[in-house]
Design a protein around this motif. Structure first.
Motif, PDB file in Angstrom:
ATOM      1  N   VAL A  56       0.870  -1.168   0.000  1.00  0.00           N
ATOM      2  CA  VAL A  56       0.000   0.000   0.000  1.00  0.00           C
ATOM      3  C   VAL A  56       0.907   1.217   0.000  1.00  0.00           C
ATOM      4  O   VAL A  56       1.355   1.674   1.061  1.00  0.00           O
ATOM      5  CB  VAL A  56      -0.925   0.014   1.230  1.00  0.00           C
ATOM      6  N   PRO A  57       1.222   1.765  -1.141  1.00  0.00           N
ATOM      7  CA  PRO A  57       2.147   2.913  -1.182  1.00  0.00           C
ATOM      8  C   PRO A  57       1.657   4.083  -0.359  1.00  0.00           C
ATOM      9  O   PRO A  57       0.454   4.378  -0.315  1.00  0.00           O
ATOM     10  CB  PRO A  57       2.194   3.270  -2.673  1.00  0.00           C
ATOM     11  N   VAL A  58       2.591   4.750   0.301  1.00  0.00           N
ATOM     12  CA  VAL A  58       2.270   5.924   1.107  1.00  0.00           C
ATOM     13  C   VAL A  58       3.278   7.029   0.815  1.00  0.00           C
ATOM     14  O   VAL A  58       4.407   6.765   0.401  1.00  0.00           O
ATOM     15  CB  VAL A  58       2.280   5.607   2.616  1.00  0.00           C
ATOM     16  N   VAL A  59       2.855   8.252   1.071  1.00  0.00           N
ATOM     17  CA  VAL A  59       3.714   9.420   0.902  1.00  0.00           C
ATOM     18  C   VAL A  59       3.561  10.303   2.124  1.00  0.00           C
ATOM     19  O   VAL A  59       2.432  10.642   2.508  1.00  0.00           O
ATOM     20  CB  VAL A  59       3.333  10.223  -0.368  1.00  0.00           C
ATOM     21  N   GLU A  60       4.708  10.670   2.734  1.00  0.00           N
ATOM     22  CA  GLU A  60       4.667  11.579   3.872  1.00  0.00           C
ATOM     23  C   GLU A  60       4.900  13.015   3.391  1.00  0.00           C
ATOM     24  O   GLU A  60       5.578  13.247   2.390  1.00  0.00           O
ATOM     25  CB  GLU A  60       5.758  11.257   4.903  1.00  0.00           C
ATOM     26  N   SER A  61       4.387  13.938   4.177  1.00  0.00           N
ATOM     27  CA  SER A  61       4.653  15.354   3.918  1.00  0.00           C
ATOM     28  C   SER A  61       4.482  16.114   5.216  1.00  0.00           C
ATOM     29  O   SER A  61       3.944  15.588   6.188  1.00  0.00           O
ATOM     30  CB  SER A  61       3.719  15.907   2.841  1.00  0.00           C
ATOM     31  N   GLY A  62       4.931  17.366   5.226  1.00  0.00           N
ATOM     32  CA  GLY A  62       4.696  18.234   6.363  1.00  0.00           C
ATOM     33  C   GLY A  62       5.914  18.552   7.201  1.00  0.00           C
ATOM     34  O   GLY A  62       5.822  19.334   8.155  1.00  0.00           O
ATOM     35  N   GLY A  63       7.051  17.958   6.871  1.00  0.00           N
ATOM     36  CA  GLY A  63       8.255  18.259   7.631  1.00  0.00           C
ATOM     37  C   GLY A  63       8.742  19.675   7.378  1.00  0.00           C
ATOM     38  O   GLY A  63       8.222  20.395   6.519  1.00  0.00           O
ATOM     39  N   GLY A  64       9.753  20.073   8.141  1.00  0.00           N
ATOM     40  CA  GLY A  64      10.307  21.398   7.963  1.00  0.00           C
ATOM     41  C   GLY A  64      11.259  21.750   9.083  1.00  0.00           C
ATOM     42  O   GLY A  64      11.600  20.907   9.917  1.00  0.00           O
ATOM     43  N   SER A  65      11.681  22.999   9.092  1.00  0.00           N
ATOM     44  CA  SER A  65      12.587  23.520  10.115  1.00  0.00           C
ATOM     45  C   SER A  65      11.823  24.492  10.996  1.00  0.00           C
ATOM     46  O   SER A  65      11.228  25.446  10.486  1.00  0.00           O
ATOM     47  CB  SER A  65      13.773  24.231   9.456  1.00  0.00           C
ATOM     48  N   VAL A  66      11.836  24.238  12.303  1.00  0.00           N
ATOM     49  CA  VAL A  66      11.093  25.056  13.261  1.00  0.00           C
ATOM     50  C   VAL A  66      11.954  25.345  14.476  1.00  0.00           C
ATOM     51  O   VAL A  66      13.066  24.823  14.610  1.00  0.00           O
ATOM     52  CB  VAL A  66       9.789  24.355  13.694  1.00  0.00           C
ATOM     53  N   GLN A  67      11.405  26.171  15.367  1.00  0.00           N
ATOM     54  CA  GLN A  67      12.081  26.515  16.614  1.00  0.00           C
ATOM     55  C   GLN A  67      11.538  25.648  17.757  1.00  0.00           C
ATOM     56  O   GLN A  67      10.433  25.087  17.667  1.00  0.00           O
ATOM     57  CB  GLN A  67      11.833  27.986  16.942  1.00  0.00           C
ATOM     58  N   THR A  68      12.316  25.577  18.825  1.00  0.00           N
ATOM     59  CA  THR A  68      11.864  24.864  20.029  1.00  0.00           C
ATOM     60  C   THR A  68      10.504  25.399  20.477  1.00  0.00           C
ATOM     61  O   THR A  68      10.299  26.612  20.544  1.00  0.00           O
ATOM     62  CB  THR A  68      12.887  25.032  21.156  1.00  0.00           C
ATOM     63  N   TYR A 124      11.300  11.511   9.644  1.00  0.00           N
ATOM     64  CA  TYR A 124      10.086  10.843  10.083  1.00  0.00           C
ATOM     65  C   TYR A 124       9.485  10.037   8.931  1.00  0.00           C
ATOM     66  O   TYR A 124       9.382  10.532   7.799  1.00  0.00           O
ATOM     67  CB  TYR A 124       9.076  11.866  10.601  1.00  0.00           C
ATOM     68  N   TYR A 125       9.088   8.812   9.242  1.00  0.00           N
ATOM     69  CA  TYR A 125       8.521   7.896   8.255  1.00  0.00           C
ATOM     70  C   TYR A 125       7.168   7.382   8.734  1.00  0.00           C
ATOM     71  O   TYR A 125       6.968   7.175   9.930  1.00  0.00           O
ATOM     72  CB  TYR A 125       9.417   6.667   8.075  1.00  0.00           C
ATOM     73  N   CYS A 126       6.295   7.144   7.800  1.00  0.00           N
ATOM     74  CA  CYS A 126       5.114   6.355   8.130  1.00  0.00           C
ATOM     75  C   CYS A 126       5.212   5.023   7.390  1.00  0.00           C
ATOM     76  O   CYS A 126       5.914   4.904   6.377  1.00  0.00           O
ATOM     77  CB  CYS A 126       3.821   7.086   7.786  1.00  0.00           C
ATOM     78  N   ALA A 129       9.213  -5.045  12.325  1.00  0.00           N
ATOM     79  CA  ALA A 129       8.988  -6.098  11.333  1.00  0.00           C
ATOM     80  C   ALA A 129       7.510  -6.274  10.976  1.00  0.00           C
ATOM     81  O   ALA A 129       7.189  -6.932   9.987  1.00  0.00           O
ATOM     82  CB  ALA A 129       9.542  -7.422  11.848  1.00  0.00           C
ATOM     83  N   ASP A 130       6.621  -5.660  11.750  1.00  0.00           N
ATOM     84  CA  ASP A 130       5.186  -5.762  11.481  1.00  0.00           C
ATOM     85  C   ASP A 130       4.727  -4.764  10.427  1.00  0.00           C
ATOM     86  O   ASP A 130       3.535  -4.725  10.110  1.00  0.00           O
ATOM     87  CB  ASP A 130       4.389  -5.517  12.765  1.00  0.00           C
ATOM     88  N   PHE A 131       5.655  -3.971   9.903  1.00  0.00           N
ATOM     89  CA  PHE A 131       5.290  -2.909   8.976  1.00  0.00           C
ATOM     90  C   PHE A 131       5.925  -3.103   7.604  1.00  0.00           C
ATOM     91  O   PHE A 131       7.025  -3.631   7.471  1.00  0.00           O
ATOM     92  CB  PHE A 131       5.693  -1.546   9.535  1.00  0.00           C
ATOM     93  N   ARG A 132       5.195  -2.656   6.583  1.00  0.00           N
ATOM     94  CA  ARG A 132       5.691  -2.693   5.224  1.00  0.00           C
ATOM     95  C   ARG A 132       5.241  -1.394   4.570  1.00  0.00           C
ATOM     96  O   ARG A 132       4.734  -0.514   5.240  1.00  0.00           O
ATOM     97  CB  ARG A 132       5.095  -3.905   4.475  1.00  0.00           C
ATOM     98  N   SER A 133       5.426  -1.238   3.332  1.00  0.00           N
ATOM     99  CA  SER A 133       4.977  -0.052   2.585  1.00  0.00           C
ATOM    100  C   SER A 133       5.448   1.231   3.245  1.00  0.00           C
ATOM    101  O   SER A 133       4.645   2.054   3.722  1.00  0.00           O
ATOM    102  CB  SER A 133       3.445  -0.035   2.464  1.00  0.00           C
ATOM    103  N   TRP A 134       6.739   1.422   3.287  1.00  0.00           N
ATOM    104  CA  TRP A 134       7.338   2.598   3.901  1.00  0.00           C
ATOM    105  C   TRP A 134       7.293   3.784   2.940  1.00  0.00           C
ATOM    106  O   TRP A 134       7.471   3.640   1.738  1.00  0.00           O
ATOM    107  CB  TRP A 134       8.796   2.310   4.258  1.00  0.00           C
ATOM    108  N   GLY A 135       7.106   4.978   3.544  1.00  0.00           N
ATOM    109  CA  GLY A 135       7.227   6.200   2.763  1.00  0.00           C
ATOM    110  C   GLY A 135       8.687   6.592   2.617  1.00  0.00           C
ATOM    111  O   GLY A 135       9.589   5.932   3.138  1.00  0.00           O
ATOM    112  N   GLN A 136       8.909   7.688   1.923  1.00  0.00           N
ATOM    113  CA  GLN A 136      10.267   8.129   1.640  1.00  0.00           C
ATOM    114  C   GLN A 136      10.876   8.917   2.794  1.00  0.00           C
ATOM    115  O   GLN A 136      12.083   9.159   2.825  1.00  0.00           O
ATOM    116  CB  GLN A 136      10.287   8.995   0.366  1.00  0.00           C
TER     117      GLN A 136
END
Length: 129
Positions: A2-14, A98-100, A114-121
């Motif tokens: 089940v292909p997946v795509v992650e998004s939403g990362g970035g550079s932020v402050q504490t 971060y990966y889903c 090991a219970d997971f497959r279909s990793w995002g980039q």
């Protein structure tokens, strides 16, 4: 798969927040548990949150690693084939890729990588002080 795509990362402050998205390719995505992982530089990949599917007869189960409990919230919107990871009160130690990933299972009581497959980039999150 089940292909997946992650998004939403970035550079932020504490102390800032980010909301990551994991989008599945079709509705079958909604029938499996989905996990969020992260790889901190120099460390092994860590499972930080899992959300089950609504096929769980005991209700959709959500679990968190101690390192993010109380700060991160995982949720899913089946109408959009999407799982979210809301990250609040970010710290420099949250800096990671971060990966889903989609589980083989619709639900379970505990998970390992090991219970997971279909990793995002992966999506980079950088928190500066």
């Amino acid at each position: 798969q089940v292909p997946v795509v992650e998004s939403g990362g970035g550079s932020v402050q504490t102390g800032d927040s980010l909301n990551l998205s994991c989008i599945g390719s079709d509705e079958t995505f909604n029938t499996y548990a989905v996990g969020w992982f992260r790889r901190i530089p120099g460390k092994e990949r860590e499972l930080i949150a899992v959300i089950g599917s609504n096929l769980d007869p005991n209700g959709m189960r959500i679990t968190y690693a101690d390192s993010v409990k109380g700060r991160f919230t995982v949720s899913r919107d089946n109408a959009k084939n999407t799982v979210y990871l809301q990250m609040d009160s970010l710290k420099p130690t949250d800096t990671a890729v971060y990966y889903c990933a989609v589980s083989y299972y619709s639900y379970s009581y505990q998970y390992q990588e090991a219970d997971f497959r279909s990793w995002g980039q992966g999506t980079q999150v950088t928190v500066s002080s």
